[in-house]
Write a protein that holds these residues in place. Structure first.
Motif, PDB file in Angstrom:
ATOM      1  N   ASP A 142     -35.133 -44.567 -85.849  1.00  0.00           N
ATOM      2  CA  ASP A 142     -35.737 -43.255 -85.644  1.00  0.00           C
ATOM      3  C   ASP A 142     -35.012 -42.230 -86.504  1.00  0.00           C
ATOM      4  O   ASP A 142     -33.811 -42.331 -86.747  1.00  0.00           O
TER       5      ASP A 142
ATOM      6  N   GLY B 272     -34.303 -38.313 -86.547  1.00  0.00           N
ATOM      7  CA  GLY B 272     -34.349 -37.035 -85.849  1.00  0.00           C
ATOM      8  C   GLY B 272     -35.155 -37.110 -84.571  1.00  0.00           C
ATOM      9  O   GLY B 272     -35.325 -38.169 -83.973  1.00  0.00           O
ATOM     10  N   SER B 273     -35.676 -35.973 -84.161  1.00  0.00           N
ATOM     11  CA  SER B 273     -36.407 -35.907 -82.896  1.00  0.00           C
ATOM     12  C   SER B 273     -37.918 -35.920 -83.092  1.00  0.00           C
ATOM     13  O   SER B 273     -38.662 -35.783 -82.133  1.00  0.00           O
ATOM     14  N   THR B 274     -38.383 -36.104 -84.316  1.00  0.00           N
ATOM     15  CA  THR B 274     -39.818 -36.153 -84.580  1.00  0.00           C
ATOM     16  C   THR B 274     -40.365 -37.507 -84.170  1.00  0.00           C
ATOM     17  O   THR B 274     -40.015 -38.534 -84.749  1.00  0.00           O
ATOM     18  N   GLU B 275     -41.218 -37.497 -83.146  1.00  0.00           N
ATOM     19  CA  GLU B 275     -41.781 -38.755 -82.664  1.00  0.00           C
ATOM     20  C   GLU B 275     -42.663 -39.390 -83.741  1.00  0.00           C
ATOM     21  O   GLU B 275     -43.468 -38.727 -84.368  1.00  0.00           O
TER      22      GLU B 275
ATOM     23  N   LEU C  78     -41.554 -40.712 -86.563  1.00  0.00           N
ATOM     24  CA  LEU C  78     -40.900 -40.691 -87.875  1.00  0.00           C
ATOM     25  C   LEU C  78     -39.688 -41.617 -87.856  1.00  0.00           C
ATOM     26  O   LEU C  78     -38.822 -41.498 -86.988  1.00  0.00           O
TER      27      LEU C  78
ATOM     28  N   TYR D   1     -44.131 -42.806 -91.080  1.00  0.00           N
ATOM     29  CA  TYR D   1     -44.620 -41.939 -90.017  1.00  0.00           C
ATOM     30  C   TYR D   1     -45.880 -42.562 -89.431  1.00  0.00           C
ATOM     31  O   TYR D   1     -46.820 -42.879 -90.159  1.00  0.00           O
TER      32      TYR D   1
END
Length: 169
Positions: free
Chosen positions: A79, A81-84, A86, A121
């Motif tokens: 994963d 960062g916090s971007t689901e 990505l 993504y």
């Protein structure tokens, strides 16, 4: 040859270092296109939470020269960062290319060892996954004129249709 062995050793070390990180993939398998250098039809499937295998058949044509190829890659996803949806990934693979030079009636077969470094993504509500990767490649062969060696200009933008899994974690 020393540089090749160093690159392989570094890739394997990185695989073991980052292997313990747990992530969840957004899908089980997908099929699509790799658009770039070379163009390819691709199938990717996850064999565990973070490990995937990708196989693809490629084609590249330009003035007087062309090749078709078969490649396979082992990729490790993490994963980002916090971007689901990505993720970044890295890995290694191998393949074979069949080159043809029609203007001078030459041909050759090359084996390759490739590294993979990319971003992926996967949309949450649509069964589509997008990728961008860099695929540095070392060619081994003795075709037309002894061509072979390192090629750093390989990579793709990819789009895949998710076959299994709903695109959500």
């Amino acid at each position: 040859m020393k540089n090749l062995f160093r690159t392989i050793a570094l890739t394997l070390c990185l695989c073991f270092i980052f292997q313990s990180e747990a992530v969840a993939q957004d899908y089980k398998s997908a099929v699509g296109l790799r658009l770039g250098y070379p163009w390819a039809a691709s199938y990717k499937t996850f064999i565990s939470e973070s490990n995937a295998i990708e196989v693809y058949a490629s084609y590249r044509g330009f003035t007087g020269w062309s090749w078709i190829g078969l490649n396979g890659a082992y990729q490790i996803h993490n994963d980002l960062g916090s971007t689901e949806g990505l993720q970044w990934y890295y890995g290694g693979g191998a393949g074979i290319q069949f080159w043809s030079a029609g203007d001078v009636d030459l041909s050759g077969t090359f084996f390759n060892i490739s590294g993979y470094l990319g971003l992926q993504y996967t949309f949450a509500d649509t069964p589509i996954s997008l990728t961008a990767d860099w695929v540095p490649t070392f060619f081994i062969g003795d075709g037309f004129g002894g061509f072979g060696g390192f090629g750093g200009g390989y990579g793709n933008l990819g789009v895949r249709y998710v076959l299994s899994g709903n695109g959500k974690k």
